[in-house]
Design a protein around this motif. Structure first.
Motif, PDB file in Angstrom:
ATOM      1  N   SER A   1       0.922  -1.240   0.018  1.00  0.00           N
ATOM      2  CA  SER A   1      -0.120   0.024   0.055  1.00  0.00           C
ATOM      3  C   SER A   1       0.717   1.346  -0.043  1.00  0.00           C
ATOM      4  N   SER A   2       0.542   2.271  -0.873  1.00  0.00           N
ATOM      5  CA  SER A   2       1.209   3.403  -0.915  1.00  0.00           C
ATOM      6  C   SER A   2       0.773   4.232   0.446  1.00  0.00           C
ATOM      7  N   ALA A   3      -0.228   4.007   1.141  1.00  0.00           N
ATOM      8  CA  ALA A   3      -0.804   4.539   2.185  1.00  0.00           C
ATOM      9  C   ALA A   3       0.357   4.472   3.201  1.00  0.00           C
ATOM     10  N   HIS A   4       0.966   3.319   3.122  1.00  0.00           N
ATOM     11  CA  HIS A   4       1.985   3.044   4.214  1.00  0.00           C
ATOM     12  C   HIS A   4       3.248   4.097   4.196  1.00  0.00           C
ATOM     13  N   ASP A   5       3.809   4.461   2.820  1.00  0.00           N
ATOM     14  CA  ASP A   5       4.576   5.430   2.412  1.00  0.00           C
ATOM     15  C   ASP A   5       4.198   6.576   2.840  1.00  0.00           C
ATOM     16  N   GLU A   6       2.913   7.162   2.466  1.00  0.00           N
ATOM     17  CA  GLU A   6       2.401   8.474   2.878  1.00  0.00           C
ATOM     18  C   GLU A   6       2.279   8.428   4.300  1.00  0.00           C
ATOM     19  N   TYR A   7       1.993   7.710   5.062  1.00  0.00           N
ATOM     20  CA  TYR A   7       1.964   7.815   6.805  1.00  0.00           C
ATOM     21  C   TYR A   7       3.128   7.857   7.040  1.00  0.00           C
ATOM     22  N   ILE A   8       4.389   7.135   6.745  1.00  0.00           N
ATOM     23  CA  ILE A   8       5.868   7.230   7.133  1.00  0.00           C
ATOM     24  C   ILE A   8       6.204   8.715   6.763  1.00  0.00           C
ATOM     25  N   ALA A   9       5.911   9.178   5.700  1.00  0.00           N
ATOM     26  CA  ALA A   9       6.519  10.395   4.984  1.00  0.00           C
ATOM     27  C   ALA A   9       5.796  11.442   5.995  1.00  0.00           C
ATOM     28  N   ARG A  10       4.775  11.356   6.540  1.00  0.00           N
ATOM     29  CA  ARG A  10       3.805  12.323   7.387  1.00  0.00           C
ATOM     30  C   ARG A  10       4.526  12.101   9.001  1.00  0.00           C
ATOM     31  N   ALA A  11       5.097  11.180   9.263  1.00  0.00           N
ATOM     32  CA  ALA A  11       5.351  10.987  10.554  1.00  0.00           C
ATOM     33  C   ALA A  11       6.492  11.796  11.138  1.00  0.00           C
ATOM     34  N   PRO A  12       6.903  11.928  12.358  1.00  0.00           N
ATOM     35  CA  PRO A  12       7.824  12.991  12.820  1.00  0.00           C
ATOM     36  C   PRO A  12       9.249  12.319  12.099  1.00  0.00           C
ATOM     37  N   GLU A  13       9.995  13.167  11.552  1.00  0.00           N
ATOM     38  CA  GLU A  13      11.187  12.866  10.939  1.00  0.00           C
ATOM     39  C   GLU A  13      12.215  11.842  11.470  1.00  0.00           C
ATOM     40  N   ARG A  14      12.198  12.045  12.933  1.00  0.00           N
ATOM     41  CA  ARG A  14      13.156  11.062  13.698  1.00  0.00           C
ATOM     42  C   ARG A  14      12.809   9.610  13.769  1.00  0.00           C
ATOM     43  N   PHE A  15      11.332   9.508  13.433  1.00  0.00           N
ATOM     44  CA  PHE A  15      10.962   7.927  13.496  1.00  0.00           C
ATOM     45  C   PHE A  15      10.697   7.198  12.140  1.00  0.00           C
ATOM     46  N   ARG A  16      10.718   8.095  11.088  1.00  0.00           N
ATOM     47  CA  ARG A  16      10.701   7.674   9.591  1.00  0.00           C
ATOM     48  C   ARG A  16      11.600   6.299   9.560  1.00  0.00           C
ATOM     49  N   PRO A  17      13.031   6.548   9.882  1.00  0.00           N
ATOM     50  CA  PRO A  17      13.750   5.238   9.646  1.00  0.00           C
ATOM     51  C   PRO A  17      13.252   4.145  10.411  1.00  0.00           C
ATOM     52  N   ILE A  18      13.014   4.244  11.455  1.00  0.00           N
ATOM     53  CA  ILE A  18      12.452   3.063  12.207  1.00  0.00           C
ATOM     54  C   ILE A  18      11.185   2.553  11.841  1.00  0.00           C
ATOM     55  N   LEU A  19      10.290   3.478  11.343  1.00  0.00           N
ATOM     56  CA  LEU A  19       9.060   2.945  10.690  1.00  0.00           C
ATOM     57  C   LEU A  19       9.531   2.284   9.634  1.00  0.00           C
ATOM     58  N   ARG A  20      10.292   2.509   8.755  1.00  0.00           N
ATOM     59  CA  ARG A  20      10.650   2.034   7.456  1.00  0.00           C
ATOM     60  C   ARG A  20      11.245   0.514   7.783  1.00  0.00           C
ATOM     61  N   GLU A  21      12.176   0.423   8.897  1.00  0.00           N
ATOM     62  CA  GLU A  21      12.547  -0.772   9.039  1.00  0.00           C
ATOM     63  C   GLU A  21      11.615  -1.650   9.695  1.00  0.00           C
ATOM     64  N   LEU A  22      10.660  -1.271  10.473  1.00  0.00           N
ATOM     65  CA  LEU A  22       9.520  -2.159  11.002  1.00  0.00           C
ATOM     66  C   LEU A  22       8.877  -2.564  10.017  1.00  0.00           C
ATOM     67  N   ARG A  23       8.379  -1.772   9.120  1.00  0.00           N
ATOM     68  CA  ARG A  23       7.634  -2.239   8.075  1.00  0.00           C
ATOM     69  C   ARG A  23       8.272  -3.417   7.040  1.00  0.00           C
ATOM     70  N   GLY A  24       9.518  -3.301   6.934  1.00  0.00           N
ATOM     71  CA  GLY A  24      10.206  -4.218   6.260  1.00  0.00           C
ATOM     72  C   GLY A  24      10.351  -5.489   7.055  1.00  0.00           C
ATOM     73  N   CYS A  25      10.622  -5.598   8.359  1.00  0.00           N
ATOM     74  CA  CYS A  25      10.789  -6.762   9.043  1.00  0.00           C
ATOM     75  C   CYS A  25       9.204  -7.509   9.130  1.00  0.00           C
ATOM     76  N   VAL A  26       8.231  -6.662   9.504  1.00  0.00           N
ATOM     77  CA  VAL A  26       6.884  -7.255   9.641  1.00  0.00           C
ATOM     78  C   VAL A  26       6.623  -7.939   7.960  1.00  0.00           C
ATOM     79  N   ALA A  27       6.853  -7.258   6.930  1.00  0.00           N
ATOM     80  CA  ALA A  27       6.720  -7.637   5.795  1.00  0.00           C
ATOM     81  C   ALA A  27       7.178  -9.073   5.380  1.00  0.00           C
ATOM     82  N   ALA A  28       8.598  -9.055   5.724  1.00  0.00           N
ATOM     83  CA  ALA A  28       9.511 -10.107   5.899  1.00  0.00           C
ATOM     84  C   ALA A  28       8.841 -11.404   6.627  1.00  0.00           C
ATOM     85  N   ALA A  29       8.414 -11.055   7.615  1.00  0.00           N
ATOM     86  CA  ALA A  29       8.063 -12.190   8.800  1.00  0.00           C
ATOM     87  C   ALA A  29       6.503 -12.402   8.147  1.00  0.00           C
ATOM     88  N   LEU A  30       5.818 -11.682   7.592  1.00  0.00           N
ATOM     89  CA  LEU A  30       4.407 -11.985   7.149  1.00  0.00           C
ATOM     90  C   LEU A  30       4.264 -11.927   5.575  1.00  0.00           C
TER      91      LEU A  30
END
Length: 119
Positions: free
Chosen positions: A5-34
Motif C-alpha cells: 500500500s502506498s498509504a504506508h509510504d504516505e503515513y511514514i512520510a508524515r510521521a515525525p522525521e526522527r521516526f521515519r527510518p525506524i518505521l521503514r525498518e519495522l515495515r520491512g521486518c513485518v513484511a518479511a515475517a508475514l
C-alpha cells in the motif's frame, strides 16, 4: 502475492522525521515475517492483514511509536518486553529510536499474534 500500500509510504512520510527510518525498518521486518500479508490501513494506522484479519498495526506519535497486536501476543511476551525495557499496554508496545523492539522479539510477537488469530 501480498498487496503493498502506498498509504504506508504516505503515513511514514508524515510521521515525525526522527521516526521515519525506524518505521521503514519495522515495515520491512513485518513484511518479511508475514510475506503473505496485505498492507492495509485501519483507524488511520498502517497494518498487515492476512485473509482479511489484521495481525499487526503500527503508528507514530510525537514522542514514541507503537506496535499493536492481539492482547494474547503481548501477554505471552510480557517478560521479554519488560526485559527489553519496553512499555506495554493490553494490545500495544511502545518503542523509540533509542529503544526499538529487538528483531527476535518482534518475530516472536508476530508468530504469537498469528497463532492466536488463527491465520
Amino acid at each position: 502475492m501480498a498487496r503493498v500500500s502506498s498509504a504506508h509510504d504516505e503515513y511514514i512520510a508524515r510521521a515525525p522525521e526522527r521516526f521515519r527510518p525506524i518505521l521503514r525498518e519495522l515495515r520491512g521486518c513485518v513484511a518479511a515475517a508475514l510475506p503473505e500479508a496485505d498492507e492495509v490501513m485501519g483507524y488511520g494506522m498502517p497494518g498487515f492483514s492476512i485473509a482479511g484479519v489484521t495481525v499487526v498495526g503500527y503508528a507514530a506519535f510525537s514522542r514514541q511509536c507503537g506496535l499493536y497486536l492481539p492482547a494474547e501476543a503481548i501477554t505471552g511476551q510480557a517478560e521479554s518486553l519488560t526485559a527489553a525495557g519496553l512499555k506495554r499496554s493490553k494490545t500495544g508496545v511502545t518503542f523509540t529510536v533509542a529503544r526499538p523492539i529487538p528483531d527476535d522479539l518482534l518475530d516472536r510477537l508476530l508468530r504469537s499474534a498469528r497463532r492466536h488469530l488463527g491465520v
